[in-house]
Design a protein around this motif. Structure first.
Motif, PDB file in Angstrom:
ATOM      1  N   ALA A 180      89.834  60.837 -97.299  1.00 12.82           N
ATOM      2  CA  ALA A 180      90.284  59.752 -97.866  1.00 12.82           C
ATOM      3  C   ALA A 180      89.045  58.537 -97.750  1.00 12.82           C
ATOM      4  O   ALA A 180      89.085  57.581 -98.410  1.00 12.82           O
TER       5      ALA A 180
ATOM      6  N   ILE B  68      92.892  64.970 -93.619  1.00 20.38           N
ATOM      7  CA  ILE B  68      93.361  63.816 -94.711  1.00 20.38           C
ATOM      8  C   ILE B  68      92.495  62.733 -94.345  1.00 20.38           C
ATOM      9  O   ILE B  68      91.968  62.155 -95.715  1.00 20.38           O
ATOM     10  N   LEU B  69      92.184  62.170 -93.209  1.00 17.97           N
ATOM     11  CA  LEU B  69      91.499  61.206 -93.055  1.00 17.97           C
ATOM     12  C   LEU B  69      90.180  61.335 -93.574  1.00 17.97           C
ATOM     13  O   LEU B  69      89.508  60.346 -94.366  1.00 17.97           O
TER      14      LEU B  69
ATOM     15  N   VAL C 145      95.268  66.007 -89.623  1.00 19.68           N
ATOM     16  CA  VAL C 145      94.993  64.800 -89.558  1.00 19.68           C
ATOM     17  C   VAL C 145      93.565  64.280 -90.093  1.00 19.68           C
ATOM     18  O   VAL C 145      92.999  63.777 -91.018  1.00 19.68           O
TER      19      VAL C 145
END
Lengths: 290, 318
Positions: free
Chosen positions: B130, B126-127, B123
């Motif tokens: 981005a 990915i965060l 998580v």
């Protein structure tokens, strides 16, 4: 604005991806249910199987769907041997050791493939790759529909094996109460290996179904297996109906959220779902309370 | 007479400290700095998993937060790098406490805990990949400004000694922990959680303290990484490979021993360098060997290299 047709199309597409996820998750959940361990080599097994299908097609021209019986049998043998001669003896009865050994196996398989094939992505070009059914509001890819059918059939066969056959009964006995099964004369090590073999066979079939519409690269298994973990946890570790239902739900969520979310955040939803289920209801939707 | 268990770590640290006196080759020092950073990361993992039995497959979460904390505090807020380093460590410890509180309170153990740590690391990856604040996929650069007060040194040897100093400090801390009451509680939880609880150990509290300490140490490794290479992106900081390498170094060296992670990291990286030299450009060959080593270590070397050495010494004295 999104029309209902587009959403319905996304749902159908999600269902078809979900069926293949189900197949991958079935192997994981079966091994968890019986051996009470997570097989971290599951993703690498999938990758290896996809490469076998790739080679069979490009070198010998054998269609992936034709490969299904041979792949299932072959990988059953590989899985059986791995558990019987590598994972089982090396783990010496400790669960944490199994995690580490299957992790080691997955690193070996993945990087062995990387050394041979490098990190390029490869795909095969089957004649029916782009043919589709016209439903009026959307098109359904023929190989995906076939994959959907085969996946559900395999899940059904697995279910029948577990419920109707003596081996299936033995597997369920070991899953329920290992010591008792052993006292009743069941060869537990053999049953563990059979279960592992069945898990490998299901991902091998999944590989046959994926290759016509997907690509393969040495790290591709990880992407699938993380989704499969989510499904297994959502459905309840060890539960077969849970895995199938969970997979279809995750397939739809992924496909529909792809309409609304940025591509790079697509997988985020799955992981957050995963963490929430683990924290709030670790036994999943169908799992028994432990 | 100094006991063997004190002498060995002392010799290892002293030996490592002397290396820059013999070679100043950049490749050697680069190799050693990276090996020590992995050692530090593994020392962190070792507290939670080696002593506490809670197997995390997601220590990259703490490595990445330590690294991003250090880098972003400087790049976005202009904070002094030393203070930023401390902030990175604090951020990792905080995340460890939160993740620990959520998962231990939910009763996650064994495979379930392993999976949830893996998911948290993903998580974060990915965060951070981005978000624009973290530099997104392009990553974040630390401005080159070589001054000691900036935690950047003209000589690689100096940076190496700083890293070695921190590794030695954690080594000392771990040896103290082994003999402390807290350490005894932690080991009791590893061996039998229910029994520990029945005997009055505050299981949740001990586990929380262990994961906070563990995350802080691994976070420090991340901070050192970014301070040395001056660049970071989410696939480096939170990459699954960091988690794997961290646990591998500890397991191969000897999980649940103070010196194990350090020896493991050095052995692993030495071997990796060697196979790369032999196999040349073939990618992944060194990692195939790592995987095989992990399996062999689990199967044949209880307590890793340390366990082997210990048995050899005991056997020799008899």
């Amino acid at each position: 604005m999104l029309s209902p047709d587009i959403i319905l199309a996304a749902v159908l597409n999600g269902l078809m991806n979900g069926a293949i996820y189900a197949l991958i998750a079935l192997g994981l959940t079966l091994v968890y249910g019986v051996l009470h361990i997570i097989n971290f080599a599951h993703g690498a097994t999938l990758t290896a199987a996809m490469f076998v299908v790739f080679i069979a097609f490009t070198v010998f021209g054998i269609d992936p769907f034709v490969m299904i019986p041979a792949m299932a049998l072959g990988f059953f043998g590989v899985g059986y041997a791995l558990q019987r001669f590598v994972v089982g003896p090396a783990a010496q009865g400790s669960d944490n050791n199994v995690l580490l050994i299957t992790l080691g196996l997955s690193i070996m398989i993945e990087n062995g493939l990387l050394a041979v094939f490098h990190s390029d992505t490869r795909s095969i070009d089957v004649p029916y790759g782009f043919s589709s059914f016209d439903l009026g509001f959307t098109f359904l890819s023929v190989p995906k529909v076939a994959g959907f059918g085969v996946s559900l059939a395999v899940a059904l066969v697995l279910w029948v094996i577990l419920i109707r056959t003596d081996t299936g009964k033995a597997i369920r006995a070991v899953a329920r109460e290992r010591m008792g099964a052993e006292l009743a004369g069941i060869d537990v090590e053999h049953i563990f290996a059979v279960t592992f073999g069945l898990g490998a066979a299901t991902v091998a079939i999944a590989a046959c179904l994926l290759m016509p519409t997907f690509y393969v690269s040495p790290r591709i298994g990880n992407a699938f297996v993380l989704v499969a973990f989510t499904i297994v946890v959502l459905g309840g570790m060890g539960s077969i109906p849970g895995a199938v239902t969970g997979a279809l739900i995750v397939g739809i969520i992924e496909s529909v959220s792809g309409l609304f979310l940025d591509e790079s955040l697509g997988q985020l939803g799955i992981f957050i779902l995963f963490i929430l289920v683990l924290l709030l209801r670790p036994t999943g939707l169908f799992g028994a309370r432990t | 007479m100094i006991a063997l268990r004190t002498l060995c770590p002392l010799l290892v640290v002293a030996g490592l400290a002397l290396i820059p006196a013999f070679t100043s080759a950049n490749t050697t020092l680069n190799f050693l700095v990276f090996a020590l950073i992995v050692a530090l990361s593994a020392q962190g993992w070792n507290i939670l998993a080696g002593y506490g039995g809670q197997f995390s497959f997601g220590h990259a979460a703490f490595f990445g937060l330590g690294a991003y904390g250090t880098a972003l505090a400087q790049a976005r807020f202009g904070i002094n790098p030393w203070v930023a380093f401390a902030a990175g460590i604090g951020l990792a410890a905080l995340a460890g406490t939160v993740i620990g509180y959520l998962s231990f309170r939910a009763g996650l153990r064994g495979s379930y805990f392993t999976l949830v740590t893996l998911a948290f690391a993903e998580v974060f990856r990915i965060l951070f990949n981005a978000a624009s604040f973290t530099g997104g996929a392009a990553g974040v650069l630390v401005k080159l400004d070589v001054r000691p007060e900036n935690f950047q040194f003209a000589s690689r040897s100096v940076f190496y000694w700083v890293v070695l100093g921190i590794v030695a400090l954690v080594l000392l801390l771990t040896m103290r922990l082994e003999r402390s009451r807290f350490g005894a509680w932690l080991i009791a939880i590893r061996e039998n959680e229910a029994a520990a609880k029945a005997l009055g150990v505050d299981v949740l509290m001990v586990k929380l303290q262990a994961i906070a300490l563990s995350a802080a140490i691994t976070g420090a490794a991340g901070g050192l990484y970014v301070q040395y290479f001056l660049y970071l992106d989410a696939n480096i900081g939170f990459g699954p490979w960091i988690s794997v390498e961290t646990l591998m170094a500890a397991i191969i060296g000897g999980a649940g021993t103070a010196l194990g992670p350090v020896l493991g990291a050095l052995a692993l990286h030495g071997l990796g360098q060697l196979t790369k030299g032999i196999a040349g450009g073939t990618p992944g060959i060194d990692l195939v060997l790592f995987g095989a080593l992990l399996i062999l270590a689990v199967a044949f070397m209880r307590d890793g290299i340390i366990g082997r050495l210990r048995r050899l010494l005991v056997w020799g004295r008899r």
